[in-house]
Design a protein around this motif. Sequence first.
Motif, PDB file in Angstrom:
ATOM      1  N   PRO A 143       0.788  -1.145  -0.042  1.00 33.71           N
ATOM      2  CA  PRO A 143      -0.194   0.171   0.042  1.00 33.71           C
ATOM      3  C   PRO A 143       0.705   1.187   0.045  1.00 33.71           C
ATOM      4  O   PRO A 143       1.857   1.136   0.683  1.00 33.71           O
ATOM      5  N   PHE A 144       0.482   2.267  -0.613  1.00 34.78           N
ATOM      6  CA  PHE A 144       1.600   3.198  -1.009  1.00 34.78           C
ATOM      7  C   PHE A 144       1.426   4.135   0.546  1.00 34.78           C
ATOM      8  O   PHE A 144       2.442   4.984   0.674  1.00 34.78           O
ATOM      9  N   GLN A 145       0.606   4.067   1.408  1.00 35.93           N
ATOM     10  CA  GLN A 145       0.787   4.648   2.681  1.00 35.93           C
ATOM     11  C   GLN A 145       1.821   4.140   3.441  1.00 35.93           C
ATOM     12  O   GLN A 145       2.620   4.903   4.242  1.00 35.93           O
ATOM     13  N   MET A 146       2.488   2.868   3.129  1.00 37.53           N
ATOM     14  CA  MET A 146       3.562   2.398   3.779  1.00 37.53           C
ATOM     15  C   MET A 146       4.866   3.146   3.411  1.00 37.53           C
ATOM     16  O   MET A 146       5.754   2.817   3.929  1.00 37.53           O
ATOM     17  N   VAL A 147       4.696   3.611   2.220  1.00 38.61           N
ATOM     18  CA  VAL A 147       6.069   3.994   1.518  1.00 38.61           C
ATOM     19  C   VAL A 147       6.131   5.479   1.064  1.00 38.61           C
ATOM     20  O   VAL A 147       6.356   5.871   0.014  1.00 38.61           O
ATOM     21  N   LEU A 148       5.594   6.365   2.172  1.00 36.53           N
ATOM     22  CA  LEU A 148       5.332   7.556   1.484  1.00 36.53           C
ATOM     23  C   LEU A 148       6.524   8.380   0.898  1.00 36.53           C
ATOM     24  O   LEU A 148       6.506   9.308   0.137  1.00 36.53           O
ATOM     25  N   ASN A 149       7.618   7.977   1.652  1.00 35.01           N
ATOM     26  CA  ASN A 149       8.879   8.829   1.397  1.00 35.01           C
ATOM     27  C   ASN A 149       9.217   8.258   0.057  1.00 35.01           C
ATOM     28  O   ASN A 149       9.739   9.313  -0.698  1.00 35.01           O
ATOM     29  N   LEU A 150       9.126   7.116  -0.484  1.00 31.40           N
ATOM     30  CA  LEU A 150       9.355   6.637  -1.722  1.00 31.40           C
ATOM     31  C   LEU A 150       8.632   7.408  -2.649  1.00 31.40           C
ATOM     32  O   LEU A 150       9.151   7.598  -3.708  1.00 31.40           O
ATOM     33  N   VAL A 151       7.406   7.392  -2.256  1.00 37.74           N
ATOM     34  CA  VAL A 151       6.345   7.967  -3.230  1.00 37.74           C
ATOM     35  C   VAL A 151       6.842   9.531  -3.778  1.00 37.74           C
ATOM     36  O   VAL A 151       6.845  10.077  -4.527  1.00 37.74           O
ATOM     37  N   ALA A 152       6.999  10.210  -2.296  1.00 36.79           N
ATOM     38  CA  ALA A 152       7.347  11.677  -2.640  1.00 36.79           C
ATOM     39  C   ALA A 152       8.736  11.839  -3.415  1.00 36.79           C
ATOM     40  O   ALA A 152       8.676  12.871  -4.074  1.00 36.79           O
ATOM     41  N   SER A 153       9.540  10.905  -3.419  1.00 36.80           N
ATOM     42  CA  SER A 153      10.874  10.971  -4.151  1.00 36.80           C
ATOM     43  C   SER A 153      10.704  10.358  -5.490  1.00 36.80           C
ATOM     44  O   SER A 153      11.706  10.270  -6.211  1.00 36.80           O
ATOM     45  N   ARG A 154       9.390   9.769  -5.809  1.00 37.23           N
ATOM     46  CA  ARG A 154       9.189   9.178  -7.136  1.00 37.23           C
ATOM     47  C   ARG A 154      10.225   7.910  -7.370  1.00 37.23           C
ATOM     48  O   ARG A 154      10.442   7.914  -8.428  1.00 37.23           O
ATOM     49  N   GLU A 155      10.254   7.238  -6.476  1.00 38.30           N
ATOM     50  CA  GLU A 155      11.419   6.104  -6.701  1.00 38.30           C
ATOM     51  C   GLU A 155      10.388   4.675  -6.675  1.00 38.30           C
ATOM     52  O   GLU A 155      11.182   3.665  -6.714  1.00 38.30           O
ATOM     53  N   VAL A 156       9.111   4.917  -6.533  1.00 38.38           N
ATOM     54  CA  VAL A 156       8.419   3.569  -6.833  1.00 38.38           C
ATOM     55  C   VAL A 156       7.267   3.951  -7.877  1.00 38.38           C
ATOM     56  O   VAL A 156       6.861   5.050  -8.165  1.00 38.38           O
ATOM     57  N   GLU A 157       6.766   2.831  -8.595  1.00 43.72           N
ATOM     58  CA  GLU A 157       5.579   2.967  -9.352  1.00 43.72           C
ATOM     59  C   GLU A 157       4.363   2.720  -8.593  1.00 43.72           C
ATOM     60  O   GLU A 157       4.253   1.709  -8.063  1.00 43.72           O
ATOM     61  N   LEU A 158       3.392   3.652  -9.109  1.00 46.89           N
ATOM     62  CA  LEU A 158       2.089   3.263  -8.231  1.00 46.89           C
ATOM     63  C   LEU A 158       1.201   2.918  -9.365  1.00 46.89           C
ATOM     64  O   LEU A 158       0.948   3.363 -10.703  1.00 46.89           O
ATOM     65  N   GLN A 159       0.138   2.171  -8.999  1.00 43.59           N
ATOM     66  CA  GLN A 159      -1.007   1.617  -9.703  1.00 43.59           C
ATOM     67  C   GLN A 159      -2.203   1.201  -8.799  1.00 43.59           C
ATOM     68  O   GLN A 159      -2.110   0.253  -7.921  1.00 43.59           O
ATOM     69  N   LYS A 160      -3.025   1.956  -8.891  1.00 41.26           N
ATOM     70  CA  LYS A 160      -4.456   1.638  -8.364  1.00 41.26           C
ATOM     71  C   LYS A 160      -4.139   1.571  -6.761  1.00 41.26           C
ATOM     72  O   LYS A 160      -4.617   0.867  -6.019  1.00 41.26           O
ATOM     73  N   GLY A 161      -3.446   2.612  -6.257  1.00 40.04           N
ATOM     74  CA  GLY A 161      -3.209   2.718  -4.666  1.00 40.04           C
ATOM     75  C   GLY A 161      -2.064   1.838  -4.121  1.00 40.04           C
ATOM     76  O   GLY A 161      -1.953   1.886  -2.972  1.00 40.04           O
ATOM     77  N   SER A 162      -1.609   1.204  -4.905  1.00 40.14           N
ATOM     78  CA  SER A 162      -0.470   0.143  -4.666  1.00 40.14           C
ATOM     79  C   SER A 162       0.834   0.730  -5.147  1.00 40.14           C
ATOM     80  O   SER A 162       1.010   1.467  -6.265  1.00 40.14           O
ATOM     81  N   ALA A 163       1.988   0.434  -4.356  1.00 43.50           N
ATOM     82  CA  ALA A 163       3.196   1.036  -4.771  1.00 43.50           C
ATOM     83  C   ALA A 163       4.249  -0.271  -4.936  1.00 43.50           C
ATOM     84  O   ALA A 163       4.102  -1.222  -4.455  1.00 43.50           O
TER      85      ALA A 163
END
Length: 372
Positions: A39-59
Amino acid sequence: MPLSNLFYLVEALKEIFPSWSTLVEEMCDDRSQTSVCLPFQMVLNLVASREVELQKGSAFVPLKLLKEVLQEQHQAVMSAFVQQARHAREAAIKDERIKRLAAVFKQVYRSEFKSSVDIQQNSTPLRLPELSSKEILFPPCMGNLMKALRHHHRLKHQDRIQLTLFLKELGLPLHDALLLWKHEYSKPDTSGDHKGWQGSEKKYIYNIQHLYGLQGGMINYRAHSCPSIQGRLLSCGDHGGCPFTVKDKTVLSSLAEDVGMKLSDLPLLERLSETRDFTSACQLYMLLMKLKVKREDNRSSNPNHTINDNEYETVTNVLHKSKNGIDASCKCKNGIDAPYKCKNGIDTPCKCKNGIDAPYKCKNGMVLHGAW
């Protein structure tokens, strides 16, 4: 919440990898393209730095970034439990039973370990002019620091703390402590590694005042205990630490020579060091040093004074034990305490069951020891 996130992460990894060893191998492989869906909520730092791919709420987290995720989740769990423990403590200290128990513990602790304030109030203050004459009675760990300070005119940070707190508990006033450090640090540094008093005066004064509880958190620090000094790991240039922890017989020989220990008693000091009974070794050293100072004082006041070995034998006999750790005053085969009387009326040693000579008494009644 943090704990549930960690459980979710563990279950997600179990679904992908058959074993933990496989996971570790994949993480160590730089060419691995495997990702973990979280779940993207578990990796907010990686989401903010755009280091993960997001798809339908999952990272989709690459394995090379999994270590960072695990560290973050572990920190979140620990922070949550620390906060929980803090709240539990606040609730516990309101309990009258806990209050009474805490009062008992405090009373027992204070009766066993006096604070530096108590020591200073109940002892004669040590003044700077007296320091040089008292240094010989310092324990060897502190004596080494004083010698290093006198020789190099500098000490490393931890050594300064150790010596300052020791002198503080001896009763050296703050003013005298400042004069001591200023006097030494104003001299040229023989090691060339530390700044002098000029240019760093404010820093040194603040540090000394801090150790005396007059700066910073106003904490009345105590001197380092023997176990803490014995367990200290020394680095290059350090002069602190317990010399009895050093596995070097030349060091022990030098210490024995300093206090006038007989060569026949050196194995006792070595055995105490080998068995890690460093405190007893230091106690023996201090007792013999006091005896040496007493002898020298008597000799200076009375040149015709005759040295009596009885006091020396009393000190060494306190700690003398046989090789197998059994006190030499054991019983003989006939069950009678050694020693026994010979025909000439002088007590002599007899053999115990373990084959070790038991102690014998000389004519003056002093207990001596046979060969071990």
